[in-house]
Design a protein around this motif. Structure first.
Motif, PDB file in Angstrom:
ATOM      1  N   GLY A   1       0.822  -1.203   0.000  1.00 29.18           N
ATOM      2  CA  GLY A   1       0.000   0.000   0.000  1.00 29.18           C
ATOM      3  C   GLY A   1       0.859   1.258   0.000  1.00 29.18           C
ATOM      4  O   GLY A   1       0.580   2.214  -0.729  1.00 29.18           O
TER       5      GLY A   1
ATOM      6  N   ALA B   1      -4.044  -0.283   4.077  1.00 30.57           N
ATOM      7  CA  ALA B   1      -4.512  -1.300   3.131  1.00 30.57           C
ATOM      8  C   ALA B   1      -5.592  -2.087   3.867  1.00 30.57           C
ATOM      9  O   ALA B   1      -5.283  -2.995   4.639  1.00 30.57           O
TER      10      ALA B   1
ATOM     11  N   HIS C   1      -6.150   1.985   0.584  1.00 29.71           N
ATOM     12  CA  HIS C   1      -6.134   1.072  -0.568  1.00 29.71           C
ATOM     13  C   HIS C   1      -6.980  -0.143  -0.209  1.00 29.71           C
ATOM     14  O   HIS C   1      -7.120  -0.497   0.950  1.00 29.71           O
TER      15      HIS C   1
END
Length: 191
Positions: free
Chosen positions: A27, A77, A129
């Protein structure tokens, strides 16, 4: 060898933690790629900086071309489900992740204090992300922090930073001095 079969709980936990760190690193790399075009616009970007008197790692620290704005950007992430607000708190799927937003606001506050440069605003941002906010962003209120902390879809990162950077005209001399101060106060993180 026994972790995959579930026979060694400690190894299973270690494998899970390693997978999370790997996911986080990917990420951060994706965010670094998203930030590269900003350098052509005069932004100075530093990755993996150490917060003074702390074990904290600042994923990305950006200095705007004006030399009047520093952005403390944390990369996440998250994949468990949609990132959304639930009763004013940030959740990823069923999990409450609000403390991570509070943490980046605290980092920004500490960076402001460490820099000690009058007329410089420090803005905390989070980019997610995986499963980012459906509307592209969340404006999250954090106790003790005047402005909202923005939790962003990666596609919203560059436009948000560009808009923030346009609040004051470019001042290359001031920006260079601020970058020197950032490099002095926030050294590379060695973890």
């Amino acid at each position: 060898m026994t972790a995959w079969a579930g026979l060694n709980p400690a190894a299973t936990r270690a494998d899970a933690q390693a997978a999370l760190w790997d996911q986080g690193a990917k990420g951060e790399e994706a965010t670094a790629r998203l930030l590269r075009p900003l350098e052509a616009l005069g932004w100075q970007i530093r990755h993996d900086r150490a917060l003074p008197r702390s074990g904290a790692n600042l994923d990305h620290v950006l200095v705007a071309p004006s030399g009047r704005l520093v952005v403390v950007l944390d990369t996440k992430a998250w994949y468990l489900g949609e990132t959304r607000l639930v009763r004013g708190r940030v959740h990823c799927g069923p999990e409450d992740r609000h403390e991570q937003v509070v943490k980046v606001a605290g980092y920004a506050r500490r960076v402001q204090e460490a820099l000690a440069v009058p007329g410089v605003e420090v803005l905390p941002l989070l980019v997610v992300h995986g499963r980012p906010p459906a509307d592209g962003h969340l404006d999250v209120r954090v106790p003790g922090f005047e402005e909202p902390v923005y939790v962003l879809d990666p596609n919203w990162l560059e436009p948000t930073l560009e808009a923030s950077g346009r609040k004051a005209p470019a001042d290359p001399k001031r920006a260079a001095a601020l970058v020197r101060r950032v490099d002095q106060v926030l050294p590379r993180y060695v973890g």
